[in-house]
Design an enzyme around this catalytic site. Structure first.
Site, short mmCIF file in Angstrom:
data_model
loop_
_atom_site.label_atom_id
_atom_site.label_comp_id
_atom_site.label_asym_id
_atom_site.label_seq_id
_atom_site.Cartn_x
_atom_site.Cartn_y
_atom_site.Cartn_z
N ASP A 338 0.87 -1.14 0.01
CA ASP A 338 0.07 -0.13 0.12
C ASP A 338 1.03 1.23 0.03
OD1 ASP A 338 -2.73 1.02 0.22
OD2 ASP A 338 -1.86 1.99 2.24
N GLU A 369 1.61 0.14 -4.93
CA GLU A 369 0.89 1.57 -5.37
C GLU A 369 2.10 2.42 -5.57
OE1 GLU A 369 -3.43 1.94 -3.77
OE2 GLU A 369 -2.02 2.17 -2.34
#
Length: 650
Positions: A338, A369
């Site tokens: 994340d 990400e």
């Protein structure tokens, strides 16, 4: 009021002297044997530390207190004789004259809501046959990732999962489930096996704070991007959150069942921030594990009020230790990071190297990400798209370039992309085909570093986005043929792009959240997979299934080496059409070459096929034509409106 730490502490943390004097490479946490357990806690600032033992994992009871001793690096330890298995514990830490009771940052088990850590014989918390569990061999051409929350997977009563397992780890273990038990329409694990995906990416399954494990699961919901204990499975996904060994055994059982089905398991890891400022890391070393602004307030690159300081030596060690722990003890096949831009490049490369040293570790996927949630004070190169050439070529990123080119910007509901009103995006679609390896938009990289996708848990589902572009007042439950065609074209593009294809669970049956673009704390009803939609639009499910199988039959499309993209030859078709050919590589393939056309227009277009006899593999509506006898084409072909058409050279 902003949370702050003393500026002099921050300056000390940043100094080379502090790093040198407090560097610790020895074991941390509770090291169990039947004869004794040794507790070790790294907290160089502490003036006194004790370990407090409890018989139960929830509140109440007087602790059995044992003072600990400090070594030169700031590790406090004590060895307690006897079999401590099953006992719960906390640490009481005194820093700057203030005393705080806290859990163990290195805890691997915990009681309800993770407040008390637990001593555990991990071998005793293994399901039958766990020692024989192995990561499945998943070649690049089968690397299609399906993302889902444990909760969403089986919460729907129509899933056919037994009631006490719905929304739990164990739902992944029930074989043969069908829609409402009809025996016809597969659901859950049964469905995944037939869909043909290579991996399931599990949204946060570590111990998170936004769901109260002591309350009924049906009364609350959260995605779980708010860690409490990084190395402990979430208790609300177990059948018993009060006994710490249960969640571990059931989490492993889930992974074991997916492995047995030939499916890899990727864990969504969130080291970039914690649930709140008051957390186990700050309790044992205030501010050390998080970045600070010049005034001592917390930097907020995560958008969640704090951000992990991966560049600090013991924070870096903590992150790497944690990932390795999950890889070794839970046999995980990959890690999705994340907000990966919050981490520094050096840490991510060191982690990749550490995973590679594990038995079979080179097959473990790493991607994340390549963005952050707000301004960050990180000074070192960050793990984002601009750093692709600095990252190991087996560390990947989600490609928002591909996502937004295909269906429009994720944050603007009415903005269209190539498939739904912006055919002028065809140059970006051409770049996406080769995973942006032949484009100046991204630095030099390998195609395997690009995760190609159009929807994930964040932002609108693909179905909702397509409807919101088309109409001001969508009916999300009506399967509009025009929107279905746009959906098929979107899938037809990214599932034929190089890189690793990724889809949000349910995208393949037009998953809807009724236009909600951020459902992290919405109702379970809104978030759960509506398994009845698989029966309502079976053609879309079969379309995805056929494309996944077709991709597997042509390995070069998924080749991770940087030379393959240059083998793609784009055809001289009239804009905004895109056409391209890729010859088969050295690996055995079903066809000598692949030829693909994308037509985003509302009318048919005639194209010329390259020389040769071309078998029609997908006509834009049916993607499984390749599985049997189908049309053999030469010369010209009429592309249907809004379609991806695929041919294989005989």
């Amino acid at each position: 009021m902003k949370h702050k730490i003393p500026v002099e502490w921050m300056q000390r943390y940043e100094s080379e002297a502090f790093a040198r004097e407090t560097a610790c490479s020895g074991p941390l946490g509770a090291a169990y044997t039947p004869e004794a357990t040794t507790f070790r806690l790294w907290t160089p600032l502490a003036e006194a530390v004790s370990v407090d033992l409890y018989p139960h994992g929830n509140g109440g009871g007087r602790p059995e207190v044992h003072p600990m001793e400090r070594d030169a690096q700031g590790v406090w330890s004590i060895t307690l004789p006897g079999d401590q298995n099953g006992r719960y514990y906390t640490y009481t830490v005194q820093i700057d004259g203030k005393t705080q009771e806290t859990g163990d940052p290195y805890a691997v088990a915990a009681g309800v809501n993770g407040l008390r850590s637990m001593v555990l014989d991990l071998d005793a918390a293994a399901p039958a046959g766990w020692q024989d569990d192995r990561r499945p061999d998943i070649p690049p051409q089968k690397r299609v990732v399906w993302e889902v929350s444990v909760r969403d997977f089986s919460q729907d009563a129509a899933s056919g999962v037994r009631p006490d397992w719905r929304g739990k780890f164990l739902a992944f273990t029930q074989p043969g489930t069908t829609l409402c038990g009809d025996g016809t329409h597969p659901t859950c694990l049964n469905y995944l096996q037939q869909l043909g995906v290579g991996y399931v990416q599990i949204m946060p399954m570590y111990d998170f704070g936004s769901v109260d494990e002591a309350k009924p699961l049906t009364k609350q919901y959260n995605w779980g991007y708010d860690p409490i204990n990084f190395n402990v499975p979430e208790g609300s996904y177990s059948t018993d959150p009060y006994h710490g060994e249960v969640r571990i055994r059931e989490c492993r059982t889930m992974i074991q069942a997916l492995h047995k089905a030939g499916i890899g398991v990727i864990m969504d890891v969130v080291y970039n921030h914690t649930y709140r400022h008051e957390n186990v890391l700050n309790h044992v070393m205030p501010g050390y594990f998080f970045r600070e602004n010049e005034d001592g307030s917390y930097s907020d690159g995560s958008g969640c009020s704090n951000e992990f300081a991966s560049e600090r030596p013991m924070a870096r060690r903590y992150l790497i230790d944690s990932v390795l722990y999950w890889a070794k003890e839970y046999h995980l096949d990959g890690f999705r990071f994340d907000l990966m831009e919050i981490y520094d490049v050096e840490t991510m490369n060191l982690l990749r190297a550490a995973l590679d040293e594990l038995p079979g570790g080179e097959s473990i996927l790493m991607y994340g990400e390549p963005w952050k949630g707000g301004p960050s004070v990180l000074q070192q190169p960050a793990a984002n798209k601009d750093a692709l050439s600095l990252l190991d070529d087996r560390i990947g990123v989600f490609c928002d370039n591909t996502r937004d080119a295909i269906k429009g910007h994720c944050f603007y509901a009415r903005e269209a992309g190539y498939v739904n009103g912006r055919p002028d995006m065809f140059p970006e679609i051409r770049a996406a085909v080769t995973a942006w390896c032949c484009s100046d938009a991204l630095p030099e990289h390998a195609p395997g570093q690009i995760v190609s996708y159009v929807s994930a848990h964040d932002n609108y589902t693909l179905w909702d986005k397509l409807l919101l572009v088309r109409t001001d007042h969508p009916d999300y439950n009506v399967f509009d043929p025009a929107v279905l065609a746009e959906n098929r074209l979107a899938a037809g593009i990214y599932l034929t792009c190089m890189g690793i294809p990724f889809l949000q669970a349910g995208e393949e049956f037009a998953r809807t959240k009724k236009g909600e673009d951020n459902s992290y704390a919405s109702s379970a009803l809104l978030n759960q997979l509506d398994w009845k939609r698989t029966a309502a639009c079976p053609g879309l499910v079969e379309y995805y299934r056929g494309l996944i199988g077709l991709r597997n039959a042509f390995p070069r499309l998924s080749a991770p080496d940087p030379d393959t993209p240059r083998a793609v030859r784009f055809l001289p078709v009239e804009a905004p059409l895109v056409g391209w050919v890729l010859p088969a590589g050295p690996e055995r393939a079903a066809w000598k070459a692949l030829c693909v056309f994308y037509n985003p227009l509302a009318e048919t277009r005639v194209v010329s096929l390259p020389e040769g006899r071309w078998k029609l593999l997908s006509d834009g509506t049916t993607s499984a034509l390749w599985q049997g006898e189908s049309t053999v084409c030469t010369g010209e072909f009429s592309l249907p409106s809004c379609s991806a058409v695929i041919f294989g050279l005989l």
